[in-house]
Design an enzyme around this catalytic site. Sequence first.
Site, PDB file in Angstrom:
ATOM      1  N   LYS A  11      30.134  79.170  -5.651  1.00  0.00           N
ATOM      2  CA  LYS A  11      28.900  79.269  -4.866  1.00  0.00           C
ATOM      3  C   LYS A  11      29.194  80.235  -3.727  1.00  0.00           C
ATOM      4  O   LYS A  11      29.916  79.899  -2.791  1.00  0.00           O
ATOM      5  CB  LYS A  11      28.471  77.900  -4.333  1.00  0.00           C
ATOM      6  CG  LYS A  11      27.206  77.984  -3.493  1.00  0.00           C
ATOM      7  CD  LYS A  11      26.867  76.692  -2.785  1.00  0.00           C
ATOM      8  CE  LYS A  11      25.753  76.965  -1.778  1.00  0.00           C
ATOM      9  NZ  LYS A  11      25.457  75.803  -0.936  1.00  0.00           N
ATOM     10  N   ALA A  52      19.312  74.900  -0.217  1.00  0.00           N
ATOM     11  CA  ALA A  52      19.300  74.780   1.247  1.00  0.00           C
ATOM     12  C   ALA A  52      17.907  74.548   1.831  1.00  0.00           C
ATOM     13  O   ALA A  52      16.934  75.167   1.416  1.00  0.00           O
ATOM     14  CB  ALA A  52      19.910  76.007   1.914  1.00  0.00           C
ATOM     15  N   GLY A  92      20.459  72.723   6.233  1.00  0.00           N
ATOM     16  CA  GLY A  92      20.491  71.520   7.053  1.00  0.00           C
ATOM     17  C   GLY A  92      19.247  71.254   7.873  1.00  0.00           C
ATOM     18  O   GLY A  92      19.207  70.274   8.621  1.00  0.00           O
ATOM     19  N   ASN A 125      22.082  68.788  -0.124  1.00  0.00           N
ATOM     20  CA  ASN A 125      23.139  67.923   0.399  1.00  0.00           C
ATOM     21  C   ASN A 125      22.608  67.035   1.525  1.00  0.00           C
ATOM     22  O   ASN A 125      22.513  65.822   1.401  1.00  0.00           O
ATOM     23  CB  ASN A 125      24.313  68.775   0.888  1.00  0.00           C
ATOM     24  CG  ASN A 125      25.567  67.984   1.218  1.00  0.00           C
ATOM     25  OD1 ASN A 125      26.668  68.504   1.179  1.00  0.00           O
ATOM     26  ND2 ASN A 125      25.467  66.704   1.537  1.00  0.00           N
TER      27      ASN A 125
END
EC number: 2.8.1.10
Lengths: 70, 265
Positions: B101, B189, B162, B211
């Site tokens: 990645k 993302a 994030g 994530n």
Amino acid sequence: MNIHINGKAYALGHENHISVSSALTLHFIEPQQSTFAVALNGDFVGKTDYDTTMVKNGDSLDVLQPIQGG
Amino acid sequence: MSLNIYGQNLDSRLLIGSALYPSPQVMKQAILASGSQVVTLSLKRQNPNEQSGQQIWHYLQEIVRQTNGHLLPNTAGCKTAKEAVTLAHMSREIFKTDWIKLEVIGDDYNLQPDPIELLHAAEQLIAEGFKVLPYCTDDLVICQRLYDLGCQVIMPWASPIGTGKGLMNPYNLETIRMRLPDATLILDAGIGKPSDACLAMEMGYDGVLLNSAVALADNPVLMAKAFGQALQAGEQGYVAGIMQERQTAHPSTPTLDTPFWHQNS
């Protein structure tokens, strides 16, 4: 000579150079127990080259291990 | 239907990160609950006095075994092509995979990828036999250039890493899908909610990588399951064929023989 491993300074007396293998013994107690990879001055050094790649005065070694990532 | 990444067929279209969970145990439970078969991870400087790195590594190996899955190492933290290439080589040696990645960050504030360095790194890594999964912005031309270099998988961002802001520019993302019909497109993302992932799949994206949205949920295991289901719903919706949007209302109920007073008007 002076080298850095993961940012930590090591003073190695009057030697001109040492192998990556030898340098790793300064960092690890038991290298064979760990999962890691190495870069010397920002260039990858494969495991098969640890004995023949030399670390010289002023060089910087990075020893990296797996961590979580996104 | 399966997701194809460089010739590997995967049952799940969700790629999941291994960071930020409350504990390694919760990380493992959440990843297993998600159904994902691709787990991202990274490298950091080793501290020989710290055992947590080895512990995480053992957990991740166990997850890969249980899911018959794949590790996807990233080049997080790299700011130049040279750094990313070096880290890719180190990852390949440790993780025994040529998947990478590719992240090359150009701005510390919003962690926006540097498209110039990204292209340089991708070109070099492809020449060296890596299977490159580049994390990039939702810029059509950058995506096109990455595809032309040989990146079979392209991973534009939904929004900065994030943030959980979801799909900032749906038009850009739809255009990339339309203009690169043969590329495997993974939205990467900025995903915050299961509905964000569902929307990406309804656009025809091939998968989603996330994530924080799972790891930072109050209940990461339940959220992981929710994301797995959201991707399935979105994919099935896309395959089923979504109706054309219309400007005016149309009654759903047949108007013929409407009861009561409508018959007399």
